[in-house]
Write an enzyme that holds these catalytic residues in place. Sequence first.
Site, PDB file in Angstrom:
ATOM      1  N   ASP A  12      41.230   5.421 -15.086  1.00  8.16           N
ATOM      2  CA  ASP A  12      41.412   3.989 -15.285  1.00  8.16           C
ATOM      3  C   ASP A  12      42.846   3.709 -15.695  1.00  8.16           C
ATOM      4  O   ASP A  12      43.565   4.607 -16.134  1.00  8.16           O
ATOM      5  CB  ASP A  12      40.453   3.468 -16.360  1.00  8.16           C
ATOM      6  CG  ASP A  12      40.186   1.962 -16.243  1.00  8.16           C
ATOM      7  OD1 ASP A  12      40.700   1.317 -15.311  1.00  8.16           O
ATOM      8  OD2 ASP A  12      39.458   1.427 -17.095  1.00  8.16           O
ATOM      9  N   ASP A  72      37.386   2.261 -11.215  1.00  6.60           N
ATOM     10  CA  ASP A  72      36.935   0.871 -11.110  1.00  6.60           C
ATOM     11  C   ASP A  72      37.962   0.046 -10.330  1.00  6.60           C
ATOM     12  O   ASP A  72      37.894  -1.175 -10.291  1.00  6.60           O
ATOM     13  CB  ASP A  72      36.656   0.261 -12.486  1.00  6.60           C
ATOM     14  CG  ASP A  72      37.878   0.188 -13.384  1.00  6.60           C
ATOM     15  OD1 ASP A  72      39.002   0.456 -12.923  1.00  6.60           O
ATOM     16  OD2 ASP A  72      37.711  -0.142 -14.567  1.00  6.60           O
ATOM     17  N   HIS A 126      33.929  -2.557 -16.795  1.00  5.25           N
ATOM     18  CA  HIS A 126      33.332  -3.301 -17.906  1.00  5.25           C
ATOM     19  C   HIS A 126      31.865  -3.638 -17.655  1.00  5.25           C
ATOM     20  O   HIS A 126      31.371  -4.679 -18.058  1.00  5.25           O
ATOM     21  CB  HIS A 126      34.132  -4.577 -18.193  1.00  5.25           C
ATOM     22  CG  HIS A 126      35.592  -4.315 -18.315  1.00  5.25           C
ATOM     23  ND1 HIS A 126      36.153  -3.703 -19.423  1.00  5.25           N
ATOM     24  CD2 HIS A 126      36.606  -4.519 -17.441  1.00  5.25           C
ATOM     25  CE1 HIS A 126      37.456  -3.576 -19.215  1.00  5.25           C
ATOM     26  NE2 HIS A 126      37.763  -4.052 -18.034  1.00  5.25           N
ATOM     27  N   ASP A 136      38.524   3.544 -20.015  1.00  7.67           N
ATOM     28  CA  ASP A 136      39.098   2.214 -20.202  1.00  7.67           C
ATOM     29  C   ASP A 136      39.659   2.080 -21.623  1.00  7.67           C
ATOM     30  O   ASP A 136      40.784   1.605 -21.809  1.00  7.67           O
ATOM     31  CB  ASP A 136      38.039   1.136 -19.940  1.00  7.67           C
ATOM     32  CG  ASP A 136      38.580  -0.261 -20.174  1.00  7.67           C
ATOM     33  OD1 ASP A 136      39.421  -0.713 -19.375  1.00  7.67           O
ATOM     34  OD2 ASP A 136      38.184  -0.896 -21.170  1.00  7.67           O
TER      35      ASP A 136
END
Length: 150
Positions: A12, A72, A126, A136
């Site tokens: 991330d 992501d 998220h 993250d």
Amino acid sequence: MSAAAVVEVFSDGACLGNPGPGGWAALLRYGNVEKVISGSERDTTNNRMELMGAIAALEQLTRPCRVHITTDSQYVKQGMQQWLPRWQANGWRTADKKPVKNQDLWERLAKAVARHQVEWFWTRGHAGHPDNERVDRAARLAAERQTQDA
């Protein structure tokens, strides 16, 4: 490492402002062994940090492996699975003939991927994926350290 073994990677990136201070992180998992790595830059973009998470993880591997990378970032996943071959064939130009942004990191990622058998996976950010949430947080902390060091 057996031929069937897979190194799992979760990567991330984060940026406080875009551009602004940024951080990246990756979790590498092989069996029961885990390693979290992270880094930061003072003035960068979110896309650059997303790329750096994947690059740094792959560059940690000391021999060719089967690797599953979960990100992501659709930018990273689609870039590797769809756009990269066209960019390379077009002399690092997009379909509308503009220079590819972050070419230096795309070239570095392509080189890092070439040593391995890599499969790319996407997860919504998220959304509660434990490993994605973990990297993250680590990427955000790395970005925040840049503001503290300033």
